[in-house]
Design a protein around this motif. Structure first.
Motif, PDB file in Angstrom:
ATOM      1  N   TYR A  54      -8.111   1.999  -2.392  1.00 43.70           N
ATOM      2  CA  TYR A  54      -7.967   1.767  -0.949  1.00 43.70           C
ATOM      3  C   TYR A  54      -7.920   3.096  -0.197  1.00 43.70           C
ATOM      4  CZ  TYR A  54      -5.976   0.255   3.492  1.00 43.70           C
ATOM      5  OH  TYR A  54      -5.757   0.046   4.837  1.00 43.70           O
ATOM      6  N   TYR A  55      -7.117   4.051  -0.718  1.00 44.16           N
ATOM      7  CA  TYR A  55      -7.129   5.398  -0.157  1.00 44.16           C
ATOM      8  C   TYR A  55      -8.099   6.254  -0.958  1.00 44.16           C
ATOM      9  CZ  TYR A  55      -3.060   4.478   2.779  1.00 44.16           C
ATOM     10  OH  TYR A  55      -2.220   3.977   3.747  1.00 44.16           O
ATOM     11  N   THR A  75      -8.937   5.701   4.409  1.00 44.90           N
ATOM     12  CA  THR A  75      -9.061   4.464   3.647  1.00 44.90           C
ATOM     13  C   THR A  75     -10.533   4.131   3.453  1.00 44.90           C
ATOM     14  OG1 THR A  75      -9.126   2.965   5.551  1.00 44.90           O
ATOM     15  CG2 THR A  75      -6.942   3.646   4.733  1.00 44.90           C
ATOM     16  N   LEU A 133      -6.291  -4.369  -0.221  1.00 45.32           N
ATOM     17  CA  LEU A 133      -5.269  -3.483   0.345  1.00 45.32           C
ATOM     18  C   LEU A 133      -4.357  -2.908  -0.729  1.00 45.32           C
ATOM     19  CD1 LEU A 133      -4.260  -5.592   3.494  1.00 45.32           C
ATOM     20  CD2 LEU A 133      -5.799  -3.622   3.392  1.00 45.32           C
ATOM     21  N   THR A 150       0.836  -1.182   0.000  1.00 49.44           N
ATOM     22  CA  THR A 150       0.000   0.000   0.000  1.00 49.44           C
ATOM     23  C   THR A 150       0.880   1.244   0.000  1.00 49.44           C
ATOM     24  OG1 THR A 150      -0.107  -0.107   2.415  1.00 49.44           O
ATOM     25  CG2 THR A 150      -1.935  -1.085   1.185  1.00 49.44           C
ATOM     26  N   TYR A 207       0.728   8.291   0.658  1.00 51.16           N
ATOM     27  CA  TYR A 207      -0.360   8.855  -0.129  1.00 51.16           C
ATOM     28  C   TYR A 207      -0.619  10.308   0.250  1.00 51.16           C
ATOM     29  CZ  TYR A 207      -5.076   9.931  -1.633  1.00 51.16           C
ATOM     30  OH  TYR A 207      -6.169  10.543  -2.184  1.00 51.16           O
ATOM     31  N   ARG A 249      -6.214  12.088   4.795  1.00 52.21           N
ATOM     32  CA  ARG A 249      -6.041  10.732   4.293  1.00 52.21           C
ATOM     33  C   ARG A 249      -7.063   9.832   4.974  1.00 52.21           C
ATOM     34  NH1 ARG A 249      -0.434   7.271   4.525  1.00 52.21           N
ATOM     35  NH2 ARG A 249      -1.068   6.885   6.666  1.00 52.21           N
ATOM     36  N   THR A 304       1.952   4.132   1.564  1.00 46.23           N
ATOM     37  CA  THR A 304       1.890   4.793   2.866  1.00 46.23           C
ATOM     38  C   THR A 304       2.174   6.283   2.763  1.00 46.23           C
ATOM     39  OG1 THR A 304       4.208   4.201   3.242  1.00 46.23           O
ATOM     40  CG2 THR A 304       2.551   2.701   4.106  1.00 46.23           C
ATOM     41  N   GLU A 357     -12.068   2.895   6.650  1.00 50.10           N
ATOM     42  CA  GLU A 357     -12.385   3.971   7.601  1.00 50.10           C
ATOM     43  C   GLU A 357     -13.661   4.690   7.190  1.00 50.10           C
ATOM     44  OE1 GLU A 357      -7.908   5.241   9.131  1.00 50.10           O
ATOM     45  OE2 GLU A 357      -8.634   5.947   7.181  1.00 50.10           O
TER      46      GLU A 357
END
Length: 259
Positions: free
Chosen positions: A214-215, A166, A209, A44, A48, A164, A46, A169
């Motif tokens: 994902y983001y 996901t 993931l 992923t 982002y 940020r 990280t 979330e």
């Protein structure tokens, strides 16, 4: 005697088989991130960062060792109705127009649309350095929000305090999927370079993931479709699955008692 025992075992199997089938099917459709133990890690991003877009509302505060030299570059604080962390504050805001520009004091029109926040920081610092020695800036997106609709407990738009988030979330903010939500085909609608893009993501698979969705970025829309059970129940009735399950058990009991 063995024949009678076999007969009893067959009747018991007939009784519990519907429950076993239902249990296996439910796990496959309901459990998130299946197969996650197959890999030790997932690639992923990280680091982002959101990309600035038209209609983003920015807070940009310029600072320096000598505060007086920054005054022309900072908008005066105003009392507005915009809420940050449930508080009303005097804020300095810049709205990115549909061409990607903001109108900045002294510097004039500056194009920030299409840049990440760190790229925008670097661009502004370069321009400010012509006027201010060792300037620094604090840039934030004030209207960062995502929307979650469909088969979730609390559909709606959610303002994000950070920059940020996901997809898990976002679904958590919406109270997670209902039992009728289709977990293996969630639609994420995003805007990239002024065009709408569509990505499907299966959150029952650990490969979610690694998904580009994902983001989430600001103003993304997450759509959770209804599963087959909900679609069928909308035609026959909301309790169809319960009724069919009860009938299966009842028929099994009748067969058992009859024999």
């Amino acid at each position: 005697m063995p024949a009678m025992r076999r007969q009893i075992q067959n009747k018991i199997l007939l009784l519990v088989l519907p429950f076993l089938l239902f249990s296996c099917g439910s796990k496959k459709e309901m459990v998130y991130l299946q197969g996650i133990d197959d890999n030790k890690s997932y690639e992923t991003n990280t680091n982002y960062e959101p990309t600035l877009k038209p209609d983003d509302l920015l807070s940009i505060i310029v600072a320096a060792e000598n505060p007086e030299v920054t005054v022309p570059f900072n908008l005066p604080a105003i009392q507005g109705n915009y809420e940050i962390n449930n508080n009303q504050n005097g804020i300095k805001t810049y709205l990115i127009d549909n061409m990607g520009f903001i109108d900045f004091p002294v510097l004039g029109k500056i194009k920030l649309g299409g840049l990440t926040r760190s790229e925008a920081d670097k661009k502004l610092l370069g321009l400010l350095s012509e006027y201010i020695k060792n300037p620094s800036i604090n840039l934030r997106i004030l209207n960062y929000k995502v929307s979650v609709v469909g088969e979730v407990s609390k559909p709606g738009s959610y303002t994000i305090p950070g920059e940020r988030i996901t997809i898990f979330e976002a679904l958590g903010l919406a109270g997670d999927l209902t039992i009728y939500g289709k977990r293996d085909n969630i639609l994420v609608i995003q805007e990239v370079d002024g065009k709408k893009t569509y990505t499907r993501i299966d959150i029952t698979n650990a490969q979610a993931l690694n998904s580009p969705a994902y983001y989430l970025s600001q103003n993304d829309v997450v759509v959770v479709e209804p599963n087959r059970t909900k679609i069928n129940s909308s035609v026959i009735g909301p309790n169809t699955t319960v009724i069919l399950g009860s009938l299966t058990v009842l028929i099994s009991l009748l067969v058992l008692l009859k024999n």
